[in-house]
Design an enzyme around this catalytic site. Structure first.
Site, mmCIF file in Angstrom:
data_model
loop_
_atom_site.group_PDB
_atom_site.id
_atom_site.type_symbol
_atom_site.label_atom_id
_atom_site.label_comp_id
_atom_site.label_asym_id
_atom_site.label_seq_id
_atom_site.Cartn_x
_atom_site.Cartn_y
_atom_site.Cartn_z
ATOM 1 N N HIS A 63 0.859 -1.188 0.000
ATOM 2 C CA HIS A 63 0.000 0.000 0.000
ATOM 3 C C HIS A 63 0.892 1.233 0.000
ATOM 4 O O HIS A 63 2.114 1.138 0.166
ATOM 5 C CB HIS A 63 -0.954 -0.010 1.194
ATOM 6 C CG HIS A 63 -0.288 0.100 2.533
ATOM 7 N ND1 HIS A 63 0.525 -0.890 3.060
ATOM 8 C CD2 HIS A 63 -0.309 1.099 3.461
ATOM 9 C CE1 HIS A 63 0.955 -0.519 4.258
ATOM 10 N NE2 HIS A 63 0.474 0.679 4.524
ATOM 11 N N HIS A 65 1.317 3.921 2.033
ATOM 12 C CA HIS A 65 1.756 4.700 3.183
ATOM 13 C C HIS A 65 3.279 4.790 3.117
ATOM 14 O O HIS A 65 3.959 3.842 2.698
ATOM 15 C CB HIS A 65 1.299 4.063 4.495
ATOM 16 C CG HIS A 65 -0.121 4.404 4.849
ATOM 17 N ND1 HIS A 65 -0.893 3.614 5.679
ATOM 18 C CD2 HIS A 65 -0.910 5.461 4.484
ATOM 19 C CE1 HIS A 65 -2.089 4.176 5.814
ATOM 20 N NE2 HIS A 65 -2.126 5.283 5.107
ATOM 21 N N ASP A 67 5.960 4.601 4.943
ATOM 22 C CA ASP A 67 6.945 3.647 5.471
ATOM 23 C C ASP A 67 7.008 2.372 4.648
ATOM 24 O O ASP A 67 7.888 1.536 4.858
ATOM 25 C CB ASP A 67 6.664 3.324 6.940
ATOM 26 C CG ASP A 67 5.240 2.860 7.199
ATOM 27 O OD1 ASP A 67 4.315 3.438 6.618
ATOM 28 O OD2 ASP A 67 5.053 1.933 8.015
ATOM 29 N N HIS A 68 6.102 2.226 3.683
ATOM 30 C CA HIS A 68 6.081 1.034 2.837
ATOM 31 C C HIS A 68 6.460 1.318 1.387
ATOM 32 O O HIS A 68 6.516 0.390 0.580
ATOM 33 C CB HIS A 68 4.702 0.384 2.886
ATOM 34 C CG HIS A 68 4.337 -0.136 4.235
ATOM 35 N ND1 HIS A 68 4.502 -1.443 4.615
ATOM 36 C CD2 HIS A 68 3.836 0.521 5.319
ATOM 37 C CE1 HIS A 68 4.108 -1.591 5.870
ATOM 38 N NE2 HIS A 68 3.699 -0.414 6.323
ATOM 39 N N HIS A 143 -7.365 -2.055 5.623
ATOM 40 C CA HIS A 143 -6.589 -0.923 6.130
ATOM 41 C C HIS A 143 -7.255 0.369 5.655
ATOM 42 O O HIS A 143 -8.210 0.342 4.874
ATOM 43 C CB HIS A 143 -5.142 -1.013 5.635
ATOM 44 C CG HIS A 143 -4.171 -0.211 6.442
ATOM 45 N ND1 HIS A 143 -4.150 -0.215 7.818
ATOM 46 C CD2 HIS A 143 -3.169 0.632 6.060
ATOM 47 C CE1 HIS A 143 -3.191 0.586 8.245
ATOM 48 N NE2 HIS A 143 -2.590 1.115 7.211
ATOM 49 N N ASP A 211 0.181 -3.930 6.905
ATOM 50 C CA ASP A 211 -0.819 -3.165 7.642
ATOM 51 C C ASP A 211 -2.255 -3.623 7.374
ATOM 52 O O ASP A 211 -2.773 -3.495 6.265
ATOM 53 C CB ASP A 211 -0.703 -1.688 7.276
ATOM 54 C CG ASP A 211 0.666 -1.109 7.625
ATOM 55 O OD1 ASP A 211 1.608 -1.895 7.822
ATOM 56 O OD2 ASP A 211 0.776 0.122 7.688
ATOM 57 N N HIS A 269 7.521 -5.020 11.847
ATOM 58 C CA HIS A 269 6.717 -3.790 11.793
ATOM 59 C C HIS A 269 6.325 -3.346 13.210
ATOM 60 O O HIS A 269 5.167 -3.068 13.498
ATOM 61 C CB HIS A 269 5.477 -4.015 10.917
ATOM 62 C CG HIS A 269 4.804 -2.748 10.485
ATOM 63 N ND1 HIS A 269 3.811 -2.145 11.237
ATOM 64 C CD2 HIS A 269 4.941 -1.984 9.383
ATOM 65 C CE1 HIS A 269 3.371 -1.061 10.605
ATOM 66 N NE2 HIS A 269 4.051 -0.941 9.470
#
Length: 318
Positions: A63, A65, A67-68, A143, A211, A269
């Site tokens: 996804h 976000h 941090d990914h 999510h 997530d 994570h």
């Protein structure tokens, strides 16, 4: 020699810490390299791990976000800079295509044509893996933004039984023909079948779940996995916060692993709210719900995929 292992390039959640970089997970699989969720700093972590851009054959984003995915520009530009000649497939949520394109072309560089985009959508997508020795499926998670987990599966194979082959006089080139055709004529004229001389060898399976709140897809991805790499953002006592933010606790991740008969559970994570002293609590809470092997990973850890297991054919009654 084939290598099947997970290399952890980062294991933090939204905020990196002094000891945990943003996400980044490289699954090495018989000459293929599947890079999942490259966060900031992934390029440098690859250098520390002895991984090059030429090792990559897949780039999979769960996804969009930060941090990914904020490591995507550096990875793409490194693929171009190093002149990677083979195809690199890129899987990501189709609904986030606008973010993919921004990341893919975030700065000026000499572009590369080797990246083949495979956006995923719907509840489940079977990706085109060509002649790779595995299938790759994406399933939609729960999510705040559209997110997908990934499942790699090796087709089932067979393990030949030398004693059964010898008893039927099948040797040399006949063994190969038996494997390819399913039956051969033995030197004494008997027909020998593959079923008589082998046992089914289940293909290995690896699942990658980031997530998400608990949902059916978590269990579908984990089902029968030899290795489950799964987010464990919160401790169990913070389950209300996990529910609010659509994340998992250590106990929830472990319960999903237990329900799926997972062999090796990999927790990652971790929220920055926890320190090194809390790691034992993550392990205890996971162990309370899952009796198999558990690893709470650290950056640059290498976790081997468990060895194949054979299903032994029952012997006929005497």
């Amino acid at each position: 020699m084939s290598v099947r292992e997970l290399i952890v390039l980062g294991s933090a959640s939204a905020v990196p810490t002094k000891t945990r970089n943003h996400n980044g997970y490289l699954l090495r699989w018989d000459g293929h390299g599947l890079l999942f969720d490259p966060g900031e700093g992934t390029q440098r972590q690859m250098t520390h791990a002895g991984v090059t851009a030429s090792d990559l054959t897949w780039l999979c984003v769960t996804h969009f976000h930060g941090d990914h995915c904020l490591g995507v520009p550096g990875i793409v530009q490194r693929i171009a800079r190093d002149g990677v000649a083979h195809r690199v497939d890129a899987a990501y949520p189709e609904s986030g295509t606008v973010y993919w394109r921004r990341l893919r072309h975030a700065a000026a560089f000499h572009d590369t044509e080797v990246i083949r985009e495979q956006p995923v959508s719907g509840e489940a997508t079977r990706l085109d893996t060509g002649d790779a020795p595995f299938t790759l499926t994406a399933r939609r998670l729960d999510h705040y933004v559209e997110a997908y987990g990934y499942r790699l599966e090796e087709p089932d194979g067979v393990t030949m039984l030398p004693a059964e082959l010898a008893a039927r006089g099948v040797r040399g080139p006949l063994v190969r023909r038996l494997q390819e055709d399913g039956a051969v004529t033995a030197p004494d004229g008997r027909t020998v079948t593959l079923e008589e001389c082998s046992v089914r060898r289940p293909g290995q399976k690896v699942a990658f779940v980031m997530d998400t709140g608990l949902c059916p897809a978590v269990y579908e991805l984990a089902d029968g996995a030899d290795l489950l790499i799964i987010e464990s953002t919160f401790l169990d006592e913070d389950e209300p916060l996990a529910l609010e933010r659509k994340h998992l606790t250590a106990g929830q991740a472990a319960a999903a692993a237990a329900a799926g008969g997972v062999r090796h559970l990999v927790l990652t994570h971790l929220s920055e709210r926890y320190g090194d002293a809390d790691e034992e609590r993550f392990l205890r809470q996971a162990a309370a719900r899952f009796s198999g092997e558990i690893t709470l990973v650290h950056d640059l850890d290498r976790v081997p995929v468990p060895r194949r297991r054979a299903v032994v054919r029952p012997r006929p009654a005497e």
